[in-house]
Design an enzyme around this catalytic site. Structure first.
Site, PDB file in Angstrom:
ATOM      1  CG  ASP A 149      -1.765   1.241   1.329  1.00  0.00           C
ATOM      2  OD1 ASP A 149      -2.834   1.217   0.702  1.00  0.00           O
ATOM      3  OD2 ASP A 149      -1.367   2.236   1.974  1.00  0.00           O
ATOM      4  CE1 TYR A 180       8.317  11.074  -5.417  1.00  0.00           C
ATOM      5  CE2 TYR A 180       6.087  10.531  -6.022  1.00  0.00           C
ATOM      6  CZ  TYR A 180       7.357  10.867  -6.381  1.00  0.00           C
ATOM      7  OH  TYR A 180       7.684  11.016  -7.674  1.00  0.00           O
ATOM      8  CE  LYS A 210      -3.831   4.760   0.668  1.00  0.00           C
ATOM      9  NZ  LYS A 210      -2.413   4.575   1.008  1.00  0.00           N
ATOM     10  CG  HIS A 240      -4.621   9.711   0.384  1.00  0.00           C
ATOM     11  ND1 HIS A 240      -3.274   9.676   0.111  1.00  0.00           N
ATOM     12  CD2 HIS A 240      -4.733   9.309   1.678  1.00  0.00           C
ATOM     13  CE1 HIS A 240      -2.615   9.274   1.186  1.00  0.00           C
ATOM     14  NE2 HIS A 240      -3.482   9.045   2.151  1.00  0.00           N
TER      15      HIS A 240
END
Ligand code: NAP
Length: 326
Positions: free
Chosen positions: A41, A46, A91, A124
């Site tokens: 997951d 990022y 996500k 998300h």
């Protein structure tokens, strides 16, 4: 099995804060595959770390799609694992709540992860941020990242993002789609969207004995949506792992409290994605299927009594935005 007809391994590895350096993440993913994990997951969130300060690292800590992609490619090339054996979830972040941006986010994740298709893509969070640009929009140049600009809800909303994910399925970029951090009303609203082509397969939410999500689980199950537990170990919280009732159950089976907590989730039909960077704990967290390790109905009920609706992840910085879920 998900409502999309695709199977999902009941235990996956959470990868948020898996490591601060690329080599740590690569090593952890390789260890996980080595000990048997096939389900991972991650999330698109990022990029933020390359633009903002380490302050944000503490709050938003997925920064690893590229490192995971590198590890998985090396594992596939060396023949340790085949793509079709893997189940990869990512996500779409809240700054991509239009059809086009959600689809673009899926394409970016695919490139980062070096994959041709994803297994599951989730919206998300339900609340929308300003489109494009920064992952955490700032006002007046405030670098704290805590002041989130409201958006025009007719132009950016979770339904539009979800529509983008439906397109991703049509283009074979992902097999299943779903949501994360949605409350019951938001799940209902999404399911009632006119022309909804694909039902969400999953709602990934915080779920552990201190936040058992009983009502949401009942509702989601009744409409064929699987709940997936994030922070299933309450982030290793000692208060939970030292709880006397949980310790008593663990002692009976010769298991750890972490294993009892994860087993309890599985028996309720909940998918779990515990995170650990340590190989020994990877083994421990996936060792949930040994003969005789089956909690009785009474033990399941005992764990349920620990619920205190005690949520760790509140994302309060965004509480002023429409569709804040808690
Ligand atoms: P978690 O999995 O509940 O807990 C992870 C923490 O527990 C780590 O500090 C880990 O330390 C420790 N731990 C792991 N196994 C253990 C064991 N057997 N005994 C004792 N301690 C143990 O928390 P999480 O990382 O917040 O959640 C899991 C995943 O859910 C994330 O990685 C991410 O993929 C996902 N997530 C999603 C959202 C969302 O908004 N959708 C939000 C949060 C998280 P070590 O690493 O040192 O072992």
């Amino acid at each position: 099995m998900l409502n999309s007809g695709h199977a999902i391994p009941a235990v996956g590895l959470g990868t948020s804060r898996l490591g601060t350096m690329e080599e740590d993440v690569v090593r952890a993913i390789k260890d996980a595959v080595d000990v048997g994990y096939r389900h991972f997951d991650t999330a698109a969130l990022y990029v933020i770390l390359f633009f903002f300060s380490f302050l944000i690292l503490k709050t938003f800590s997925y920064f690893n799609e590229k490192a995971i992609g590198k590890a998985l490619e090396e594992l596939r090339t060396s023949g340790k694992v085949k793509r079709e054996e893997l189940f990869i979830t990512t996500k779409v972040w809240s700054n991509s709540h239009t059809e086009e941006l959600a689809l673009a986010s899926v394409r970016r994740s695919l490139a980062n992860l070096r994959l041709e298709y994803l297994d599951l893509v989730l919206v998300h969070w339900p609340q929308s941020f300003r489109s494009g640009g920064d992952y955490i929009p700032r006002v007046n140049g405030n670098i704290s990242g805590t002041i989130l600009a409201p958006v025009d809800p007719t132009k950016e909303n979770f339904t539009l993002a979800y529509k983008g994910l439906e397109q991703a399925v049509a283009l074979n970029l992902t097999r299943s789609i779903g949501v994360s951090n949605f409350n019951r009303g938001q799940l209902e609203k999404l399911l009632q969207t006119p022309n909804l082509a694909i039902k969400p397969a999953v709602n990934q939410v915080e779920l552990h004995p201190f936040l058992s999500q009983k009502d949401l689980l009942e509702y989601a199950t009744s409409v064929g949506v699987r709940l997936e537990a994030y922070s299933p170990l309450r982030r290793g919280d000692a208060k939970m792992l030292e709880n006397p009732s949980l310790k008593a159950i663990a002692a009976k089976y010769g298991k750890s409290v972490a294993q009892v907590v994860l087993r309890w989730q599985l028996q309720r039909g909940v998918i779990v994605i515990p995170k650990t960077s340590r190989r020994a704990r990877m083994v421990e967290n996936a060792d949930l299927f040994s003969p005789g390790f089956l909690l009785t109905a009474e033990e399941v009920a005992t764990v349920e009594t620990l619920n205190a609706d005690d949520r760790l992840i509140k994302f309060e910085d965004s509480a002023h935005l429409a569709e804040y879920p808690f």
